[in-house]
Scaffold this active site. Structure first.
Site, short mmCIF file in Angstrom:
data_model
loop_
_atom_site.label_atom_id
_atom_site.label_comp_id
_atom_site.label_asym_id
_atom_site.label_seq_id
_atom_site.Cartn_x
_atom_site.Cartn_y
_atom_site.Cartn_z
N GLY A 126 0.76 -1.14 0.00
CA GLY A 126 0.03 -0.16 -0.10
C GLY A 126 0.94 1.13 0.03
CB SER A 128 1.89 4.47 -4.20
OG SER A 128 0.78 4.79 -3.47
CB SER A 129 4.73 -0.78 -5.74
OG SER A 129 3.51 -1.45 -5.53
CG ASP A 174 -1.66 6.60 -4.17
OD1 ASP A 174 -2.02 7.30 -3.33
OD2 ASP A 174 -2.10 5.25 -4.32
#
Length: 388
Positions: A126, A128-129, A174
């Site tokens: 979580g 934000s890859s 993000d």
């Protein structure tokens, strides 16, 4: 990973030298959760856990991708003319989506590329890859093809990839945090207008500790879309008497006066979280600007409670981390961060207490959940960029 290591790895995989190397950060959101798709305020930072890339232009129309994180998949080849979503192309659908929408926006990408990727964001954490990868690809294309792009346009293409190519109904936070990040600053973003301010992040003797539940959070398969739909329904019910487009436009007094229009108790709770979280985010910005870290920590705690009881997106793992963190000496505040249902929580901890904190929280988590969490120190960095 440094640039010489990146270049070395690229040559090992592709047998030629890379033209350039790149980095794109991950992100944590300090406060303002589940507000970004509700027209509200968020307060994220870009972090040094992120995605590294090395790339070179090719003479033909072939895209070749390799990820050190998915070594077993080897080099994935995709024709530049075929930028459609294909499940078997796995992680490369993210770069394909970015390239597709860049072309659709009128930018010329007239030859293929070799791209090597290495990420140190834990998968499913979580942090934000996917957005980190999207912005990385955008910066690679800008550099290799000499395309002049406004950074906000690249941020929007990242979001478009997530929504319309991958099929995840996420907001813009993000990509915005990752694309617009600045050293030692948080970003106070109004997601309704996309107006933003950089807020200096002076944590004094404290650090942000990221606590990973090590429970994977599959965003597309989670209740994320359900929560979003509940909020949209609440807005349509409120529109019977109120001229609003999003929950982010409401202050709490107005919401309280008109919440009777919402016909379902759960939807009232979801909307209440968004309205109050929006106010907390503004208060958190003011607390940071005033150097009031104790006040900031209290707002973090209140945010988690709201996400636990009103928005109901936490669960045993995140609650165990946050609740245990609250009990530790030297902790100013703790909350889940990201979409929830697993992933990570964060805590604001006195740097002299970090080792004790990790030991105590780790031990309690393992007792309750049955396996260990992971801990990282969040270092704040600038946005996606060319390294060399």
């Amino acid at each position: 990973m440094n640039t010489s290591q990146l270049r070395e790895k690229f040559k090992e995989v592709f047998g030629v030298e890379a033209d350039h190397t790149f980095f794109s950060p991950g992100r944590i959101n300090l406060i303002g959760e589940h507000t970004d798709y509700n027209g509200g305020n968020v307060l994220p930072v870009a972090i040094t856990l992120g995605t590294y890339g090395a790339a070179r232009k090719r003479d033909d129309k072939v895209l070749r991708f390799f990820s050190a994180n998915f070594e077993e998949k080897g080099i994935i080849e995709v024709p530049l003319e075929n930028l459609r979503f294909e499940k078997e192309h796995n992680w490369t659908n993210y770069p394909k989506g970015v390239l597709h929408f860049l072309q659709e926006a009128g930018h010329t990408i007239d030859s293929g590329m070799d791209i090597y990727i290495y990420g140190n964001i834990p998968n499913g954490s979580g942090l934000s890859s996917s957005s980190s990868l999207e912005l990385l690809i955008g910066v690679i294309v800008e550099k290799l093809y000499d395309i002049k792009l406004e950074r906000l346009d690249l941020v929007k293409i990242g979001k478009q990839t997530e929504n319309d190519f991958i099929g995840v109904n996420s907001g813009i936070m993000d990509q915005f945090a990752i694309g617009m990040g600045a050293d030692q600053c948080a970003i106070y973003l109004d997601t309704n207008t996309l107006k933003y301010d950089l807020v200096p992040l002076d944590l004094k003797d404290n650090v942000v500790v990221i606590m990973n539940t090590n429970k994977r959070r599959e965003l597309a398969d989670s209740k994320y879309n359900e929560r979003r739909a509940e909020c949209e329904t609440a807005v349509s019910e409120l529109q019977e008497k109120l001229d609003i487009q999003t929950l982010g436009e409401l202050d709490f007094l107005t919401f309280d006066a008109y919440s009777y229009l919402i016909k379902d108790e759960n939807r009232i709770k979801r909307a209440r979280h968004v309205v109050l979280e929006n106010q907390r985010t503004l208060q958190a910005r003011k607390a940071l600007e005033a150097g009031d870290l104790e006040g900031f920590g209290r707002l973090m705690n209140a945010s988690h409670v709201s996400l636990e009881y009103d928005y109901e997106v936490t669960g045993l793992e995140l609650d165990t981390l946050a609740h245990t963190a609250w009990e530790q000496e030297g902790v100013l505040g703790a909350r889940m961060t990201g979409a929830g249902f697993g992933g990570c929580a964060i805590a604001l901890v006195n740097k002299d207490k970090v080792e004790d904190f990790k030991k105590a929280v780790g031990q309690r988590y393992e007792e309750v959940v049955g396996y260990a969490p992971s801990f990282y120190i969040a270092e704040v960095t600038g946005g996606s960029r060319v390294l060399d």
